[in-house]
Design an enzyme around this catalytic site. Structure first.
Site, short mmCIF file in Angstrom:
data_model
loop_
_atom_site.label_atom_id
_atom_site.label_comp_id
_atom_site.label_asym_id
_atom_site.label_seq_id
_atom_site.Cartn_x
_atom_site.Cartn_y
_atom_site.Cartn_z
N ASP A 128 -63.22 -16.15 -112.32
CA ASP A 128 -63.19 -17.34 -113.16
C ASP A 128 -62.82 -16.96 -114.60
OD1 ASP A 128 -63.48 -19.96 -113.94
OD2 ASP A 128 -65.50 -20.20 -113.18
N HIS B 40 -73.25 -23.65 -111.75
CA HIS B 40 -72.03 -23.00 -112.30
C HIS B 40 -71.63 -23.81 -113.53
CE1 HIS B 40 -68.03 -20.91 -111.66
NE2 HIS B 40 -67.62 -21.97 -112.35
N HIS C 250 -69.82 -24.23 -117.18
CA HIS C 250 -68.89 -23.81 -118.24
C HIS C 250 -69.49 -24.26 -119.57
CE1 HIS C 250 -65.40 -22.21 -115.98
NE2 HIS C 250 -66.03 -22.83 -114.99
N CYS D 282 -61.04 -22.79 -116.10
CA CYS D 282 -60.18 -23.16 -114.97
C CYS D 282 -58.81 -23.60 -115.50
CB CYS D 282 -60.79 -24.28 -114.14
SG CYS D 282 -59.69 -24.82 -112.82
P1 HMG Z 1 -49.18 -25.56 -102.36
O1 HMG Z 1 -47.98 -25.35 -103.22
O2 HMG Z 1 -49.57 -26.95 -102.00
O3 HMG Z 1 -49.09 -24.69 -101.01
O4 HMG Z 1 -50.39 -24.85 -103.07
P2 HMG Z 1 -48.20 -24.89 -99.75
O5 HMG Z 1 -49.12 -24.79 -98.58
O6 HMG Z 1 -47.32 -26.09 -99.89
O7 HMG Z 1 -47.27 -23.60 -99.79
C1 HMG Z 1 -46.37 -23.36 -100.88
C2 HMG Z 1 -46.18 -21.85 -101.03
O8 HMG Z 1 -47.41 -21.26 -101.43
C3 HMG Z 1 -45.77 -21.17 -99.71
O9 HMG Z 1 -44.97 -20.06 -100.05
C4 HMG Z 1 -47.08 -20.66 -99.19
O10 HMG Z 1 -46.94 -19.56 -98.32
C5 HMG Z 1 -47.77 -20.26 -100.46
P3 HMG Z 1 -43.37 -20.10 -99.84
O11 HMG Z 1 -43.20 -20.38 -98.38
O12 HMG Z 1 -42.90 -21.24 -100.70
O13 HMG Z 1 -42.94 -18.75 -100.31
N1 HMG Z 1 -49.24 -20.24 -100.32
C6 HMG Z 1 -50.01 -19.23 -100.76
N2 HMG Z 1 -49.71 -18.09 -101.42
C7 HMG Z 1 -50.75 -17.28 -101.71
N3 HMG Z 1 -52.05 -17.56 -101.42
C8 HMG Z 1 -52.37 -18.69 -100.77
C9 HMG Z 1 -51.32 -19.58 -100.42
N4 HMG Z 1 -51.31 -20.77 -99.79
C10 HMG Z 1 -50.03 -21.16 -99.72
N5 HMG Z 1 -53.65 -18.93 -100.48
C11 HMG Z 1 -52.53 -23.78 -103.08
C12 HMG Z 1 -51.69 -24.90 -102.52
C13 HMG Z 1 -53.97 -24.03 -102.66
C14 HMG Z 1 -52.05 -22.45 -102.53
C15 HMG Z 1 -52.37 -23.78 -104.64
O14 HMG Z 1 -52.66 -25.06 -105.10
C16 HMG Z 1 -53.31 -22.80 -105.30
O15 HMG Z 1 -53.12 -21.60 -105.18
N6 HMG Z 1 -54.32 -23.30 -106.05
C17 HMG Z 1 -55.32 -22.42 -106.63
C18 HMG Z 1 -55.77 -22.96 -107.94
C19 HMG Z 1 -56.87 -22.10 -108.49
O16 HMG Z 1 -57.01 -20.93 -108.14
N7 HMG Z 1 -57.67 -22.65 -109.42
C20 HMG Z 1 -58.74 -21.92 -110.04
C21 HMG Z 1 -59.89 -21.65 -109.13
S1 HMG Z 1 -60.97 -23.05 -108.93
C22 HMG Z 1 -62.02 -23.00 -110.29
O17 HMG Z 1 -61.80 -22.25 -111.19
C23 HMG Z 1 -63.25 -23.83 -110.28
C24 HMG Z 1 -64.52 -23.01 -109.96
O18 HMG Z 1 -64.69 -21.97 -110.89
C25 HMG Z 1 -65.75 -23.92 -109.99
C26 HMG Z 1 -65.85 -24.79 -111.26
O19 HMG Z 1 -65.72 -24.28 -112.37
O20 HMG Z 1 -66.11 -25.98 -111.08
C27 HMG Z 1 -64.45 -22.40 -108.58
MG MG Z 2 -65.50 -22.28 -112.87
#
Ligand code: HMG
Ligand code: MG
Length: 301
Positions: free
Chosen positions: A13, A208, A210, A241
């Protein structure tokens, strides 16, 4: 003596929202310092799209370096975030024994953060859980925007309870209730957690928070007062985030430890070593780190 469990999320995070992209070796050194300070529950990174979150692109390398190092201990809870089956397969390939799924209480935030609706996210989580069962991987759950959403505003408390129950039914071992944008106040925290406690036991819930509006510590205290004993925090208050506009870092680990140890609540973390870690980290980052305890230090304590 009362104890709390602190989950260190700085490497995930924290670093996911920093402009400084620490190298694998620097991240590993940070992890080593945290472990030396007593950290046993931590996130290493995230198997998410590198296009969405470039700072997490080194997760696989860092996980491998950790798993093959003497730092790796069976009793540690070392987790990575996975949003879907693809991320889970990467986690399995890397050899992790624990992952975290992450959903949201707001449709708009879900769309902005993981590009799907809440219902679709649960379908993805089911696929992750299936693999977790097969490979005996522990799963933690996150619910974001439980107290407010940057796009939709206030979130209904019943919605939080409904989604937490839904996540609990998936079989996660713990649900971390997220104040993603640091908008919660102590009254709201007690109100939401009291409702949650009617359906989910305290030992399966975490807070959790922030620190965007400087309320995180008091919100932790409010949750502690009604029985919550697990809290996430980030060394030096790193991060936030990337898909929550204006969100700053988690509450700082050293601030949380300062508060609890002062109350004679055991954290099993070494505050002096955490402060030293903050000071080691500061010159590597491009902004003043937010923890006041880390900056000012412990005086004659
Ligand atoms: P998307 O673009 O909708 O994915 O993203 P897709 O299924 O349409 O696929 C598009 C491309 O992404 C494809 O590749 C997939 O293979 C690839 P291409 O064929 O074009 O070469 N792909 C991936 N690559 C790597 N890892 C994967 C993956 N899945 C598909 N897992 C996706 C959807 C979920 C992947 C995207 O939206 C994403 O990565 N989001 C993550 C955002 C994130 O990490 N945010 C921060 C964390 S959450 C947070 O901080 C909150 C928390 O702390 C709690 C709080 O504070 O409340 C937890
Ligand atoms: Mg967080």
């Amino acid at each position: 003596m009362t104890k709390v469990k602190i989950v260190e999320v700085g490497l995930r995070d924290g670093l996911q929202n920093e402009t400084t992209n620490l190298t694998v070796n620097q991240r590993f050194d940070l992890l080593a310092k945290l472990i030396d300070a007593g950290v046993k529950n931590f996130e290493i990174g995230a198997f998410v799209s590198a296009e969405w979150v470039p700072q997490m692109a080194v997760t696989s390398k860092l996980v491998k370096k950790y798993l093959t190092s003497p730092l790796n201990k069976k009793e540690f809870s070392a987790s990575v975030l996975v949003p879907n089956e693809k991320g889970m397969l990467q986690a399995i390939e890397a050899g992790v024994k624990e992952v975290a799924i992450f959903g949201a209480c707001s449709e708009t935030f879900s769309k902005k953060n993981i590009n799907c609706t809440i219902d679709e996210s649960f379908e993805r989580f089911e696929a992750v859980m299936k693999l977790a069962k097969k490979y005996k991987i522990k799963v933690r759950g996150y619910l974001s925007t439980c107290f407010g959403c940057p796009f939709e505003g206030r979130i209904s408390e019943n919605k939080v309870v409904e989604l937490a129950k839904r996540m609990n039914d998936l079989g996660v071992y713990e649900i971390s209730i997220g104040d993603t944008i640091g908008i919660a106040n102590a009254g709201q925290v007690q109100s939401v957690f009291k409702k949650l406690l009617k359906v989910i036991p305290a030992n399966k819930l975490a807070g959790h928070f922030h620190d965007t509006r400087g309320q995180a510590l008091v919100n932790i205290f409010a949750a502690y007062e009604i029985g919550i004993r697990t809290f996430d925090s980030s060394i030096a208050g790193l991060g936030g985030c990337p898909y929550a506009p204006g969100a700053t870092g988690n509450v700082a680990t050293e601030d949380v430890v300062f508060m609890f140890e002062g109350m004679d609540v055991q954290t099993n973390l070494d505050l002096k070593k955490l402060v030293k870690t903050h000071r080691w980290l500061q010159p590597k980052m491009d902004h003043l780190l937010s923890s006041k305890v880390g900056r000012i230090g412990l005086g004659k304590l």
